[in-house]
Design a protein around this motif. Structure first.
Motif, PDB file in Angstrom:
ATOM      1  N   ASN A  38       0.820  -1.211   0.000  1.00 15.76           N
ATOM      2  CA  ASN A  38       0.000   0.000   0.000  1.00 15.76           C
ATOM      3  C   ASN A  38       0.854   1.260   0.000  1.00 15.76           C
ATOM      4  N   SER A  39       1.986   1.201   0.672  1.00 13.79           N
ATOM      5  CA  SER A  39       2.824   2.403   0.737  1.00 13.79           C
ATOM      6  C   SER A  39       3.309   2.800  -0.654  1.00 13.79           C
ATOM      7  N   SER A  40       3.596   1.836  -1.504  1.00 16.75           N
ATOM      8  CA  SER A  40       4.000   2.183  -2.869  1.00 16.75           C
ATOM      9  C   SER A  40       2.820   2.775  -3.636  1.00 16.75           C
ATOM     10  N   GLU A  41       1.626   2.234  -3.380  1.00 17.04           N
ATOM     11  CA  GLU A  41       0.434   2.784  -4.028  1.00 17.04           C
ATOM     12  C   GLU A  41       0.149   4.206  -3.524  1.00 17.04           C
ATOM     13  N   ILE A  42       0.305   4.392  -2.225  1.00 16.22           N
ATOM     14  CA  ILE A  42       0.103   5.727  -1.640  1.00 16.22           C
ATOM     15  C   ILE A  42       1.126   6.702  -2.204  1.00 16.22           C
ATOM     16  N   GLU A  43       2.357   6.255  -2.324  1.00 13.69           N
ATOM     17  CA  GLU A  43       3.406   7.111  -2.894  1.00 13.69           C
ATOM     18  C   GLU A  43       3.074   7.474  -4.336  1.00 13.69           C
ATOM     19  N   LYS A  44       2.555   6.519  -5.083  1.00 15.31           N
ATOM     20  CA  LYS A  44       2.153   6.786  -6.471  1.00 15.31           C
ATOM     21  C   LYS A  44       1.021   7.802  -6.512  1.00 15.31           C
ATOM     22  N   LEU A  45       0.034   7.635  -5.620  1.00 14.88           N
ATOM     23  CA  LEU A  45      -1.074   8.587  -5.561  1.00 14.88           C
ATOM     24  C   LEU A  45      -0.592   9.987  -5.169  1.00 14.88           C
ATOM     25  N   GLN A  46       0.350  10.035  -4.241  1.00 12.40           N
ATOM     26  CA  GLN A  46       0.908  11.334  -3.847  1.00 12.40           C
ATOM     27  C   GLN A  46       1.631  11.988  -5.023  1.00 12.40           C
ATOM     28  N   ASN A  47       2.385  11.211  -5.769  1.00 12.08           N
ATOM     29  CA  ASN A  47       3.082  11.747  -6.936  1.00 12.08           C
ATOM     30  C   ASN A  47       2.083  12.247  -7.975  1.00 12.08           C
ATOM     31  N   ASP A  48       1.001  11.467  -8.174  1.00  9.01           N
ATOM     32  CA  ASP A  48      -0.040  11.896  -9.111  1.00  9.01           C
ATOM     33  C   ASP A  48      -0.676  13.199  -8.645  1.00  9.01           C
ATOM     34  N   ALA A  49      -0.953  13.289  -7.347  1.00  9.53           N
ATOM     35  CA  ALA A  49      -1.561  14.513  -6.798  1.00  9.53           C
ATOM     36  C   ALA A  49      -0.624  15.703  -6.974  1.00  9.53           C
ATOM     37  N   GLU A  50       0.661  15.511  -6.740  1.00 15.14           N
ATOM     38  CA  GLU A  50       1.632  16.589  -6.915  1.00 15.14           C
ATOM     39  C   GLU A  50       1.704  17.034  -8.375  1.00 15.14           C
ATOM     40  N   GLU A  51       1.639  16.063  -9.293  1.00 11.67           N
ATOM     41  CA  GLU A  51       1.646  16.407 -10.716  1.00 11.67           C
ATOM     42  C   GLU A  51       0.405  17.213 -11.089  1.00 11.67           C
ATOM     43  N   ILE A  52      -0.748  16.796 -10.559  1.00 13.87           N
ATOM     44  CA  ILE A  52      -1.994  17.514 -10.841  1.00 13.87           C
ATOM     45  C   ILE A  52      -1.923  18.928 -10.274  1.00 13.87           C
ATOM     46  N   SER A  54       0.792  20.675  -9.677  1.00 10.49           N
ATOM     47  CA  SER A  54       1.751  21.440 -10.477  1.00 10.49           C
ATOM     48  C   SER A  54       1.124  21.899 -11.793  1.00 10.49           C
ATOM     49  N   ALA A  55       0.397  20.993 -12.432  1.00 11.72           N
ATOM     50  CA  ALA A  55      -0.269  21.351 -13.687  1.00 11.72           C
ATOM     51  C   ALA A  55      -1.317  22.430 -13.457  1.00 11.72           C
ATOM     52  N   SER A  56      -2.044  22.314 -12.361  1.00 11.04           N
ATOM     53  CA  SER A  56      -3.059  23.326 -12.042  1.00 11.04           C
ATOM     54  C   SER A  56      -2.420  24.676 -11.782  1.00 11.04           C
ATOM     55  N   ARG A  57      -1.325  24.661 -11.044  1.00 11.60           N
ATOM     56  CA  ARG A  57      -0.623  25.926 -10.762  1.00 11.60           C
ATOM     57  C   ARG A  57      -0.119  26.558 -12.059  1.00 11.60           C
ATOM     58  N   ALA A  58       0.407  25.737 -12.944  1.00  7.78           N
ATOM     59  CA  ALA A  58       0.893  26.263 -14.222  1.00  7.78           C
ATOM     60  C   ALA A  58      -0.261  26.834 -15.037  1.00  7.78           C
ATOM     61  N   ALA A  59      -1.396  26.138 -15.029  1.00 11.18           N
ATOM     62  CA  ALA A  59      -2.570  26.623 -15.777  1.00 11.18           C
ATOM     63  C   ALA A  59      -3.070  27.934 -15.188  1.00 11.18           C
ATOM     64  N   VAL A  60      -3.101  28.018 -13.870  1.00 13.55           N
ATOM     65  CA  VAL A  60      -3.551  29.251 -13.213  1.00 13.55           C
ATOM     66  C   VAL A  60      -2.586  30.389 -13.518  1.00 13.55           C
ATOM     67  N   ALA A  61      -1.290  30.108 -13.476  1.00  9.78           N
ATOM     68  CA  ALA A  61      -0.296  31.143 -13.778  1.00  9.78           C
ATOM     69  C   ALA A  61      -0.452  31.631 -15.219  1.00  9.78           C
ATOM     70  N   ALA A  62      -0.682  30.707 -16.142  1.00 13.56           N
ATOM     71  CA  ALA A  62      -0.867  31.091 -17.542  1.00 13.56           C
ATOM     72  C   ALA A  62      -2.135  31.914 -17.709  1.00 13.56           C
ATOM     73  N   GLU A  63      -3.200  31.514 -17.035  1.00 11.20           N
ATOM     74  CA  GLU A  63      -4.471  32.251 -17.110  1.00 11.20           C
ATOM     75  C   GLU A  63      -4.313  33.651 -16.521  1.00 11.20           C
ATOM     76  N   MET A  64      -3.610  33.737 -15.394  1.00  9.00           N
ATOM     77  CA  MET A  64      -3.381  35.049 -14.776  1.00  9.00           C
ATOM     78  C   MET A  64      -2.553  35.939 -15.694  1.00  9.00           C
ATOM     79  N   SER A  65      -1.551  35.368 -16.319  1.00 12.21           N
ATOM     80  CA  SER A  65      -0.724  36.123 -17.251  1.00 12.21           C
ATOM     81  C   SER A  65      -1.555  36.630 -18.418  1.00 12.21           C
ATOM     82  N   SER A  66      -2.422  35.769 -18.928  1.00 10.27           N
ATOM     83  CA  SER A  66      -3.293  36.152 -20.037  1.00 10.27           C
ATOM     84  C   SER A  66      -4.239  37.271 -19.622  1.00 10.27           C
TER      85      SER A  66
END
Length: 125
Positions: A38-52, A54-66
């Motif tokens: 489970n710890s490997s699965e939890i780590e994978k989920l945490q990595n997925d959440a961090e990627e999401i 990061s992508a959201s922050r980048a999208a928000v930054a791009a939208e704010m810039s626009s």
């Protein structure tokens, strides 16, 4: 008798308890290994959440810039229109002032002329 008692206790009490302890130990080890899995699965989920995130922050930054760029363009457009309007009003006011200055100069020339004539007439009279 003692040996008989030992054999009976071993067969009736110690063997079932030992088997129960072995069974419980196997269950605990199985649960621990599944938790490890489970710890490997939890780590994978945490990595997925961090990627999401990061992508959201980048999208928000791009939208704010626009939005900032659009807002800056609108403000610049409004500012240019206001400047043009003020320059036009200033030009009209300067034209009016120049016309008033000419009128005042003409009227003052007339008044100076009539005053000079009056002074000459008084001096000669």
């Amino acid at each position: 008798e003692f040996l008989l008692l030992m054999v009976l206790l071993d067969n009736m009490l110690f063997k079932p308890v030992g088997e129960l302890l072995d069974k419980r130990d196997a269950e605990v080890r199985g649960k621990l290994s599944s938790i490890g899995d489970n710890s490997s699965e939890i780590e994978k989920l945490q990595n997925d959440a961090e990627e999401i995130i990061s992508a959201s922050r980048a999208a928000v930054a791009a939208e704010m810039s626009s939005v900032k760029a659009e807002t800056s363009a609108e403000i610049e457009k409004e500012l240019s229109a206001a400047r043009a309007k003020l320059e036009k009003e200033l030009e009209v006011a300067m034209t009016k002032l120049a016309a008033e200055e000419k009128e005042l100069m003409a009227s003052s020339d007339e008044q100076v002329q009539s005053l000079a004539t009056a002074i000459v007439a008084k001096v000669l009279a």
